[in-house]
Design an enzyme around this catalytic site. Sequence first.
Site, PDB file in Angstrom:
ATOM      1  N   ARG A 119       5.241  13.262 -17.618  1.00  0.00           N
ATOM      2  CA  ARG A 119       6.623  13.770 -17.686  1.00  0.00           C
ATOM      3  C   ARG A 119       6.905  15.251 -18.302  1.00  0.00           C
ATOM      4  NH1 ARG A 119       6.097  16.698 -21.510  1.00  0.00           N
ATOM      5  NH2 ARG A 119       5.998  16.365 -23.722  1.00  0.00           N
TER       6      ARG A 119
ATOM      7  N   ASP B 197      12.499  14.222 -31.505  1.00  0.00           N
ATOM      8  CA  ASP B 197      12.170  12.868 -31.380  1.00  0.00           C
ATOM      9  C   ASP B 197      11.692  12.238 -32.655  1.00  0.00           C
ATOM     10  OD1 ASP B 197       9.623  14.276 -31.146  1.00  0.00           O
ATOM     11  OD2 ASP B 197       9.141  12.712 -29.326  1.00  0.00           O
TER      12      ASP B 197
ATOM     13  N   GLY C  14      -3.786  19.046 -20.990  1.00  0.00           N
ATOM     14  CA  GLY C  14      -3.608  20.154 -21.916  1.00  0.00           C
ATOM     15  C   GLY C  14      -2.490  21.270 -21.459  1.00  0.00           C
TER      16      GLY C  14
ATOM     17  N   GLY D  97       0.820  20.159 -21.600  1.00  0.00           N
ATOM     18  CA  GLY D  97       2.164  19.660 -22.192  1.00  0.00           C
ATOM     19  C   GLY D  97       2.849  18.623 -21.271  1.00  0.00           C
TER      20      GLY D  97
ATOM     21  N   SER E  25       2.132  15.285 -20.882  1.00  0.00           N
ATOM     22  CA  SER E  25       1.806  14.154 -21.236  1.00  0.00           C
ATOM     23  C   SER E  25       0.908  13.337 -20.721  1.00  0.00           C
ATOM     24  CB  SER E  25       3.187  13.349 -20.969  1.00  0.00           C
ATOM     25  OG  SER E  25       4.046  13.745 -22.367  1.00  0.00           O
ATOM     26  N   SER E  26      -0.356  14.175 -20.425  1.00  0.00           N
ATOM     27  CA  SER E  26      -1.438  13.224 -19.885  1.00  0.00           C
ATOM     28  C   SER E  26      -1.933  12.242 -20.713  1.00  0.00           C
ATOM     29  CB  SER E  26      -2.649  14.340 -19.492  1.00  0.00           C
ATOM     30  OG  SER E  26      -3.064  15.231 -20.418  1.00  0.00           O
TER      31      SER E  26
ATOM     32  N   ASP F 167       7.214  11.027 -25.273  1.00  0.00           N
ATOM     33  CA  ASP F 167       6.202  11.006 -24.023  1.00  0.00           C
ATOM     34  C   ASP F 167       6.163   9.503 -23.703  1.00  0.00           C
ATOM     35  OD1 ASP F 167       6.414  13.458 -24.881  1.00  0.00           O
ATOM     36  OD2 ASP F 167       4.406  13.672 -25.473  1.00  0.00           O
TER      37      ASP F 167
ATOM     38  N   TYR G 293       1.790  21.179 -34.983  1.00  0.00           N
ATOM     39  CA  TYR G 293       2.743  20.101 -34.689  1.00  0.00           C
ATOM     40  C   TYR G 293       2.963  19.349 -35.951  1.00  0.00           C
ATOM     41  CZ  TYR G 293       4.949  16.111 -32.451  1.00  0.00           C
ATOM     42  OH  TYR G 293       5.809  15.152 -32.084  1.00  0.00           O
TER      43      TYR G 293
END
Length: 334
Positions: free
Chosen positions: A13, A22, A104, A106, A108-109, A150, A198
Site C-alpha cells: 500500500r 490511525d 523496509g 514503508g 507495507s511489505s 496497513d 514509532y
Amino acid sequence: MSEALLSYRSPGRVNLIGDHTDYTGGLVMPMAIDRYTTISGTRMPSTIRLRSKNEPETVEFKLPISAPDKVSPSWGRYVAGVAAEMQKRALGFDGEISCTIPIGAGLSSSAALEVATALALGDMSSAVERAKLCQRAEFRAVGVPCGIMDQLTVASGIRDHALLIDCHELTISPVQLPNDVKIIVRFIAERKLASSSYGERVAQCNAAEKIIGPLRLASLPALTSITDKTVFQRARHVVSENQRVRDFAAMLRTGDLKSAGQLMIESHNSLDRDFETSTPQMNSAVATAIAQPGVFGARMTGGGFGGCIVILADIKANLDGWQVRAVDAASQLD
Ligand code: GLA
C-alpha cells in the site's frame, strides 16, 4: 495423487494522506498498490514451512504456536504471529513466498506478508476481522504497536480507488482516482519501523488524549490545555491531519487536484515540524518533486524515518520513480 497448488497474493500500500492518525482512530487515505507478496504451496498437516525467494533461510514450525516472537529467521515472526492469532483455525502449509514490494521501504511489505499468510492458513473472516487479526499478529510477533491502516488497506483495496478509512469506525469509503492523475512513489532510504521512534509517537498521542480526550474528536483550540510542548505538537499534527484527509477526499472527488496537492504538502510539513517523523533527505526529496512540472503535491508516506515519498502528478508529467496503480485486495489466485 498430487496436492493442489494453492496461491494467495496480497498487495502493498501507499498512503496518499493521513499519517500517524490511525492509532488514535483518525482518518487515513491510502490505496493498495500493484506490488505484491505471493504465497504458493500445498497443505501440510500441523506444520508451516515457508521458503522465501528474497531470504536465505526457511521458516518452519509446528502448529499450534504460542511464542511467535521467538521464531527464527526473524521474518518468520510475521508468519508465526498470524498462525498464533488464528489458533486452532490455522491450517498447515508448505510453500514459497515471492515479493515485489520493496522491504523496509514503508510500502507495507509486513502487512502484505501477514494478510497473505492469513489467507494461506485458511482464514475465512471478513476483511476488517482479517486486518484486526494481522494487526494483533504484528504486535505479538515483533512488538510494533501499529495502527490498522496497513492491514486494512491491503485486505480491502479496490482497483482504481483510494480508500478513505475511518480508523475508529473501521468504515471505508472508496474514492475513485481521477483519470488524469498518476501516483508516483520514490524510494528515499530504508527504515525499520520496530527500531524507529514509532512507539514513542504512539505514547505521546496517548498522553495528549489523557488531557483532552480522543484526538479524533478534538479541535485545534482545545489543544491549548496541553502544556508539554512536544505532546502539544504531536496532537496538533493529528488533529490538523484528520481535517486534511477530509478535505483531500473532497478535493479528489471534485477533481480539484491543485488543492489536493497543496494538502499533501501541508501534511508533509506537519509530519516534519510537529510530528518529527521526516528526515532532511525526505524533505529535500519532497522539495525537488514539487518543483517539477506537472506535480500537484508530494509528501513522505507511512511511518517515516525513511521510506518513500508519494507524488500526485498530472498523467502527462514525465517523472522518475515507480508509477503505482490502485488495485484490489489480497485474495486467492485461480
Ligand atoms: C505504519 C503503521 C501504520 C500507520 C503508519 C503511519 O505504517 O503500520 O499503522 O500508523 O505507520 O501513518
